[in-house]
Design a protein around this motif. Sequence first.
Motif, PDB file in Angstrom:
ATOM      1  N   ARG A   1       0.822  -1.203   0.000  1.00 18.09           N
ATOM      2  CA  ARG A   1       0.000   0.000   0.000  1.00 18.09           C
ATOM      3  C   ARG A   1       0.862   1.262   0.000  1.00 18.09           C
ATOM      4  NH1 ARG A   1      -4.755   1.969  -1.670  1.00 18.09           N
ATOM      5  NH2 ARG A   1      -5.388   3.753  -0.388  1.00 18.09           N
ATOM      6  N   SER A   2       1.931   1.240   0.791  1.00 16.00           N
ATOM      7  CA  SER A   2       2.827   2.391   0.850  1.00 16.00           C
ATOM      8  C   SER A   2       3.495   2.629  -0.493  1.00 16.00           C
ATOM      9  CB  SER A   2       3.889   2.174   1.934  1.00 16.00           C
ATOM     10  OG  SER A   2       3.297   2.053   3.209  1.00 16.00           O
TER      11      SER A   2
ATOM     12  N   ASP B   1       2.290   1.802  -3.444  1.00 17.15           N
ATOM     13  CA  ASP B   1       1.280   2.316  -4.370  1.00 17.15           C
ATOM     14  C   ASP B   1       1.039   3.803  -4.139  1.00 17.15           C
ATOM     15  OD1 ASP B   1       1.030  -0.155  -5.468  1.00 17.15           O
ATOM     16  OD2 ASP B   1      -0.815  -0.696  -4.418  1.00 17.15           O
ATOM     17  N   ASP B   2       0.988   4.212  -2.853  1.00 14.88           N
ATOM     18  CA  ASP B   2       0.782   5.628  -2.551  1.00 14.88           C
ATOM     19  C   ASP B   2       1.943   6.466  -3.052  1.00 14.88           C
ATOM     20  OD1 ASP B   2      -1.608   5.007  -1.376  1.00 14.88           O
ATOM     21  OD2 ASP B   2      -0.826   5.021   0.683  1.00 14.88           O
ATOM     22  N   ALA B   3       3.167   5.926  -2.927  1.00 18.62           N
ATOM     23  CA  ALA B   3       4.338   6.655  -3.386  1.00 18.62           C
ATOM     24  C   ALA B   3       4.288   6.846  -4.899  1.00 18.62           C
ATOM     25  CB  ALA B   3       5.613   5.917  -2.980  1.00 18.62           C
ATOM     26  N   HIS B   4       3.878   5.818  -5.635  1.00 23.27           N
ATOM     27  CA  HIS B   4       3.754   5.936  -7.092  1.00 23.27           C
ATOM     28  C   HIS B   4       2.700   6.961  -7.469  1.00 23.27           C
ATOM     29  CE1 HIS B   4       6.563   3.005  -8.540  1.00 23.27           C
ATOM     30  NE2 HIS B   4       6.068   2.046  -7.783  1.00 23.27           N
ATOM     31  N   ASP B   5       1.574   6.947  -6.723  1.00 24.42           N
ATOM     32  CA  ASP B   5       0.496   7.886  -7.033  1.00 24.42           C
ATOM     33  C   ASP B   5       0.922   9.326  -6.785  1.00 24.42           C
ATOM     34  OD1 ASP B   5      -1.132   5.813  -7.743  1.00 24.42           O
ATOM     35  OD2 ASP B   5      -2.103   5.661  -5.783  1.00 24.42           O
ATOM     36  N   ASP B   6       1.697   9.557  -5.714  1.00 20.96           N
ATOM     37  CA  ASP B   6       2.150  10.905  -5.391  1.00 20.96           C
ATOM     38  C   ASP B   6       3.211  11.394  -6.360  1.00 20.96           C
ATOM     39  OD1 ASP B   6       0.423  10.903  -3.285  1.00 20.96           O
ATOM     40  OD2 ASP B   6       1.940  10.334  -1.786  1.00 20.96           O
TER      41      ASP B   6
ATOM     42  N   HIS C   1       4.216   5.005 -12.929  1.00 18.68           N
ATOM     43  CA  HIS C   1       2.890   4.485 -12.578  1.00 18.68           C
ATOM     44  C   HIS C   1       2.535   3.266 -13.414  1.00 18.68           C
ATOM     45  CE1 HIS C   1      -1.485   4.388 -12.120  1.00 18.68           C
ATOM     46  NE2 HIS C   1      -1.270   5.009 -10.956  1.00 18.68           N
TER      47      HIS C   1
END
Length: 243
Positions: A58-59, A61-66, A73
């Motif tokens: 999850r962390s 994925d959040d880093a890629h999104d940010d 991505h």
Amino acid sequence: MRRYGPALLLVLVGAAILRISAFSALYLRYVQAGLRPYLIVSGAALVLLGIAMAVVRRSADDAHDDDGDPLDHEHGHAHHGPRVAWLLTLPALALLLFPPPALGSYSAEREAAQRAAQGVGVFPALPAGDPVELGVGEFSSRAIYDSGRSLKGRTVRMTGFVTHGDDGTWYVTRLLVSCCAADAGTSKAEIRGADALPADTWITVTGTWHPKGKLGTDAAWPPVLDATSVERVEQPADPYEKR
């Protein structure tokens, strides 16, 4: 969701192990009681590892999104593994929701009448008072190998499940394990003087030893019990006897 498949599988397996060991006695269908702490630790470790994997994923994925880089991505979400991998969750779900039963008459009847080599000798005296409670394995050993004939004139009581022979005979049977169900062996005693019950019925039978054959030979196997009473009982929490 497919990215979390490995983590989910670990959690399911760990939860299944904890269900049968920490929250019930179902583990006794498969392993000896002494292995319970190891099962609990293993199950908890798998659950924690699965949760940790999900958090790390999850962390990431959040880093890629940010980050906002379309190449990163796309790279982060392109490879998810084959869909068929989800089938690996089925055994874990089966153990979690529908734990397999203990071994029974089918396993007992598949084993040939081969017994570990054991010399004839004198066994320790039985406790005073009748009936004396014996495991099926101990009764069998004393009937076949005890030169002191400690069973002679004694009333014994045993608990096991029913198996049938090809010639109409029937037996009280128990599976013996050293570690787990995978190394189970069979011990049984032929029951005479009572009507047969359906296979896999758990019973407590009381009676006296009926000598046959020469000690230590195949002619003495299986031992015989002349029954005076047969009572249906519930399967015990631990269905196996220890070797």
